[in-house]
Design an enzyme around this catalytic site. Sequence first.
Site, mmCIF file in Angstrom:
data_model
loop_
_atom_site.group_PDB
_atom_site.id
_atom_site.type_symbol
_atom_site.label_atom_id
_atom_site.label_comp_id
_atom_site.label_asym_id
_atom_site.label_seq_id
_atom_site.Cartn_x
_atom_site.Cartn_y
_atom_site.Cartn_z
ATOM 1 N N LYS A 13 -87.707 -7.940 52.961
ATOM 2 C CA LYS A 13 -88.323 -6.850 53.720
ATOM 3 C C LYS A 13 -89.823 -7.106 53.921
ATOM 4 C CE LYS A 13 -89.124 -1.864 53.040
ATOM 5 N NZ LYS A 13 -90.532 -1.910 52.677
ATOM 6 N N LYS B 270 -93.335 -11.731 50.193
ATOM 7 C CA LYS B 270 -92.757 -13.055 50.472
ATOM 8 C C LYS B 270 -93.843 -14.127 50.532
ATOM 9 C CE LYS B 270 -90.923 -11.824 54.310
ATOM 10 N NZ LYS B 270 -91.280 -10.396 54.200
ATOM 11 N N LYS C 158 -97.542 -12.949 62.116
ATOM 12 C CA LYS C 158 -98.733 -12.486 61.375
ATOM 13 C C LYS C 158 -99.589 -13.654 60.887
ATOM 14 C CE LYS C 158 -97.600 -9.795 57.971
ATOM 15 N NZ LYS C 158 -96.157 -9.990 57.765
ATOM 16 N N ASP D 179 -87.232 -9.772 58.315
ATOM 17 C CA ASP D 179 -85.783 -9.633 58.376
ATOM 18 C C ASP D 179 -85.276 -10.578 59.463
ATOM 19 O OD1 ASP D 179 -83.252 -8.678 57.956
ATOM 20 O OD2 ASP D 179 -83.851 -6.571 58.060
#
Lengths: 270, 354
Positions: free
Chosen positions: A9, A14, A40, A125
């Site tokens: 998520k 991560k 990003k 995701d």
Amino acid sequence: MKQIALYGKGGIGKSTTSANLSAALSARGLDILQIGCDPKRDSTRMLMHGKLIPTVMDLLRNQGEAKISRADIVFTGFNGVRCVEAGGPEPGVGCAGRGIIATFQILQKHGALEGDVIVYDVLGDVVCGGFAMPMREGYAEEIYLVTSGELMSLYAANNICKAIQRLSIRPKSRCRLAGVICNAKGQSREEELVAEFARRVNSEMVQFIPRSRTVQMAELNRKTVIEYEFGSSQADCYRSLAQRVMENTHLTVPTPIEYDELEALAIEFM
Amino acid sequence: MNLRPLQSNSCRHGGCTLTGALSATTHVRDAVTVVHGPKGCAHHNFSLLHTTGLDNGELILPEIISTGLAETEIIFGGEEALAGVLTSVARQDPAAVFVLTTCIVDTIGDDVQEVCGRDYGVPIIRVPTAGFLGGTFQDGMNRALCAIAATVPSRRADSAASRAMGPCVNIIGEKNLEFEVEENYAEVCRLLDGLDLRVNVRCIRNCTLQDLSRLGMARLNILRDEELRPVGDFLKERFGTPYVISYPAGLEGTIGFLQSVADGCGVPGEGAIDREEEIQREILAGFQDIAGSEILMESSPGSPEALLVAGELVRRLALKPGAGGIRVPLPISPPVGSAGVRRLLHRWRCTIHA
């Protein structure tokens, strides 16, 4: 060569986990390539000491594919870890998934997908086929889910299990679930909950990473925990994860669970 | 979004909105059509329109310009590419620029409406197509006709200018890609002439934007076929113009067409109908040499309407359909008017006497 991908998520940690994992793997003397697959573009920032490196998509847009060289897209960060950021369009326009596909094509063209371990850090995701690219044939064979004990985080991890299950059916696919990493938020019985979730989806929890102020301090100092506080217990966690990743042979086709079961599981461990 | 299931005979149904819209917009001869998408989408449509034109005896190079979307635009969005092409095309000072979109543009979510809403110094007419995603060939054509009609001033048939023009009708949605499109139009004109009516606007075939500005001044719209009903409804709402829903199909259909058009325009139809019935008797008399022949109709790829007309001819000429009969061709679309029936019977005669 080992190729692993971290999915989970958005905001679950991560990139922090990936960067520290890459740093810990490099500390074992391995040649590491980390690829941030998220518009990003901040996956490798801590490995690059706070620097946002040019993305493959920036270069594609500004100078065209023909003029892109390997040196333009692969940057060397902490302890020799090579860093690539796919990048992507501004939010709300274009197709970021197609950007990931194009990035892989460019990296392959330049023979950049090499090393002892490639770590793919993928956007929150599997929202479309483009973000499943790291799981396609010839790329990441081992998928790690990063989750906390929060219901929505587990929900996202369960969805990714569905994608892995679907992709694993393909004849040439070797994509498998390699384990679940619990990046804890600090809720009670969180480790037990995530371990049970991992068992239910036919996998196992490979590492519990407790919530720690050291992570925030390292990031404020633009470093990975491995570099910022090498001897800390938090750094031990990432080293332990690195060891587990290198020794891991337990690769499975996941068995995603229904939402009702997921909800009951979360309630059981509250 | 197109969620309709695929028809079993998919090659005869569906199609692409882009092709449907282009089949109309490229016939506005003083306008340019911009296809926002990869260059291939423009290329194969250009080829199709060009070769179909040649088939109908017209050497026309359709004014189609592609925004040429490639990998970079698909990843980062194609709005800049569209704005750049519109700016460039506007320098040619066309009467209007049509903007059509392809599948990929809707997939990546370009805000085409916003880009088209900017001032380029020439009218920009956006036709919502979105390639195969947007629907079928017919949907594209219908949307093109409605988009053009929406730009026309809403002058009505009862205006002073219209009265000065005399009684007239519009032809709506000619099938520019069909064989014998001009022959069919000529037959409709002959029938209208019998009612002392003339054609105001061919919407859209070989016309200019100025021609189309008269769209609201006809007493009646004649739709090429049933599938154009949404366009007929739109025009009725915008201009108050009633419509009939089909070209004349077969012998009885032609008589019915004359009656419908006469009623719709408020003109007497008896004289024209009597004359047409006499013409039809002469046509059938001219084909008595094949009366009573045993035939086998090739039902594919004929439409149900074409089969109905064929059934009528079987009755009128006492033909005997059967498995052992001579195979006779059935057109894809029903023959238009008495002249269309004559051409069909001529083809049947050639086959029967071969």
